[in-house]
Motif scaffolding. Sequence first.
Motif, PDB file in Angstrom:
ATOM      1  N   VAL A   1      42.741 -94.627 -67.744  1.00 57.28           N
ATOM      2  CA  VAL A   1      42.306 -95.650 -68.695  1.00 57.28           C
ATOM      3  C   VAL A   1      41.580 -95.025 -69.883  1.00 57.28           C
ATOM      4  O   VAL A   1      40.910 -94.000 -69.745  1.00 57.28           O
ATOM      5  N   LEU A   2      41.721 -95.671 -71.038  1.00 55.10           N
ATOM      6  CA  LEU A   2      41.020 -95.255 -72.252  1.00 55.10           C
ATOM      7  C   LEU A   2      40.442 -96.481 -72.949  1.00 55.10           C
ATOM      8  O   LEU A   2      41.003 -97.581 -72.865  1.00 55.10           O
ATOM      9  N   GLY A   3      39.338 -96.277 -73.655  1.00 52.60           N
ATOM     10  CA  GLY A   3      38.843 -97.302 -74.553  1.00 52.60           C
ATOM     11  C   GLY A   3      39.591 -97.216 -75.871  1.00 52.60           C
ATOM     12  O   GLY A   3      40.063 -96.140 -76.262  1.00 52.60           O
ATOM     13  N   ASP A   4      39.716 -98.331 -76.573  1.00 57.00           N
ATOM     14  CA  ASP A   4      40.445 -98.319 -77.850  1.00 57.00           C
ATOM     15  C   ASP A   4      39.686 -97.554 -78.931  1.00 57.00           C
ATOM     16  O   ASP A   4      40.298 -96.996 -79.843  1.00 57.00           O
TER      17      ASP A   4
ATOM     18  N   ASP B   1      35.655 -92.727 -70.748  1.00 55.28           N
ATOM     19  CA  ASP B   1      36.790 -93.246 -70.004  1.00 55.28           C
ATOM     20  C   ASP B   1      37.376 -92.171 -69.095  1.00 55.28           C
ATOM     21  O   ASP B   1      36.649 -91.262 -68.680  1.00 55.28           O
ATOM     22  N   SER B   2      38.664 -92.234 -68.813  1.00 58.86           N
ATOM     23  CA  SER B   2      39.271 -91.265 -67.894  1.00 58.86           C
ATOM     24  C   SER B   2      39.197 -89.832 -68.399  1.00 58.86           C
ATOM     25  O   SER B   2      39.312 -88.892 -67.609  1.00 58.86           O
TER      26      SER B   2
ATOM     27  N   LYS C   1      38.407-101.374 -70.192  1.00 62.36           N
ATOM     28  CA  LYS C   1      39.251-100.318 -70.769  1.00 62.36           C
ATOM     29  C   LYS C   1      40.712-100.757 -70.761  1.00 62.36           C
ATOM     30  O   LYS C   1      41.080-101.748 -70.139  1.00 62.36           O
ATOM     31  N   ARG C   2      41.549 -99.964 -71.447  1.00 61.97           N
ATOM     32  CA  ARG C   2      42.981-100.236 -71.492  1.00 61.97           C
ATOM     33  C   ARG C   2      43.721 -99.262 -70.575  1.00 61.97           C
ATOM     34  O   ARG C   2      43.423 -98.059 -70.580  1.00 61.97           O
TER      35      ARG C   2
ATOM     36  N   PHE D   1      37.607 -84.005 -68.273  1.00 60.87           N
ATOM     37  CA  PHE D   1      38.686 -84.124 -67.296  1.00 60.87           C
ATOM     38  C   PHE D   1      39.909 -83.331 -67.743  1.00 60.87           C
ATOM     39  O   PHE D   1      40.380 -83.461 -68.871  1.00 60.87           O
ATOM     40  N   LYS D   2      40.419 -82.515 -66.840  1.00 62.22           N
ATOM     41  CA  LYS D   2      41.517 -81.601 -67.180  1.00 62.22           C
ATOM     42  C   LYS D   2      42.845 -82.339 -67.299  1.00 62.22           C
ATOM     43  O   LYS D   2      43.245 -83.101 -66.424  1.00 62.22           O
ATOM     44  N   LEU D   3      43.537 -82.083 -68.388  1.00 59.23           N
ATOM     45  CA  LEU D   3      44.858 -82.650 -68.665  1.00 59.23           C
ATOM     46  C   LEU D   3      45.859 -81.530 -68.896  1.00 59.23           C
ATOM     47  O   LEU D   3      45.486 -80.425 -69.249  1.00 59.23           O
TER      48      LEU D   3
END
Length: 203
Positions: free
Chosen positions: A163-166, A173-174, A112-113, A150-152
């Motif tokens: 982290v996130l995938g492109d 991911d996260s 992941k990025r 997941f709470k943002l």
Amino acid sequence: MKDKKKLIKEINSWIFSILGGFLIAVLINSKVFAKVQVQQSSMENTLFTNQQLIVDKLSYNFKKPKRGDIIIFLEDGKKGTILDDALSTIDSIVSIFSNNKDYSEESKRLVKRVIGAPGDEVDIKDGYVYVNDEKLQEAYAKGETFTREFKLPVKVGENELFVLGDNRMVSMDSRKFGLINFKQVEGKAIFRVYPFNEIGEIK
């Protein structure tokens, strides 16, 4: 007598093959570098399934991952001890002789990025990622970015990463599993070695 010499020659050949496999496995799965294979589409169009990468496992012992780095980490655990690495090496040797790509630790690794580093506040709004209230310009991202379980927004803590995938439409991911810990990170993907027509630095 000839049969005995032939048998000894064949045994020696097997010994050299085993030692050669061991040395290859040690070189590509050392504490400094490792070779991993991309097994998912979550990093398209930066990385594609079955591409093979060289991972720098040393640098993060001296500096922390930064935003934009493409990292390799363990989804459900922490990076290994010397004993764990030895067991992984044995797995690699078995993989070499059995040609079984799934018989290794690679199946547990994610690519992941890094989007959020310690101290950053990460949010996702209207299909875009915001870090510290600034919209990221993500030329590498494929598709719009939407929130999941997941709470943002979230504040990234000490020794944590977001982290996130492109490939945002398919990546787990996260947004799904939350922040990851530095101890899960094995290293930074730095170079693509296969396929041969795409060899080069990873950005």
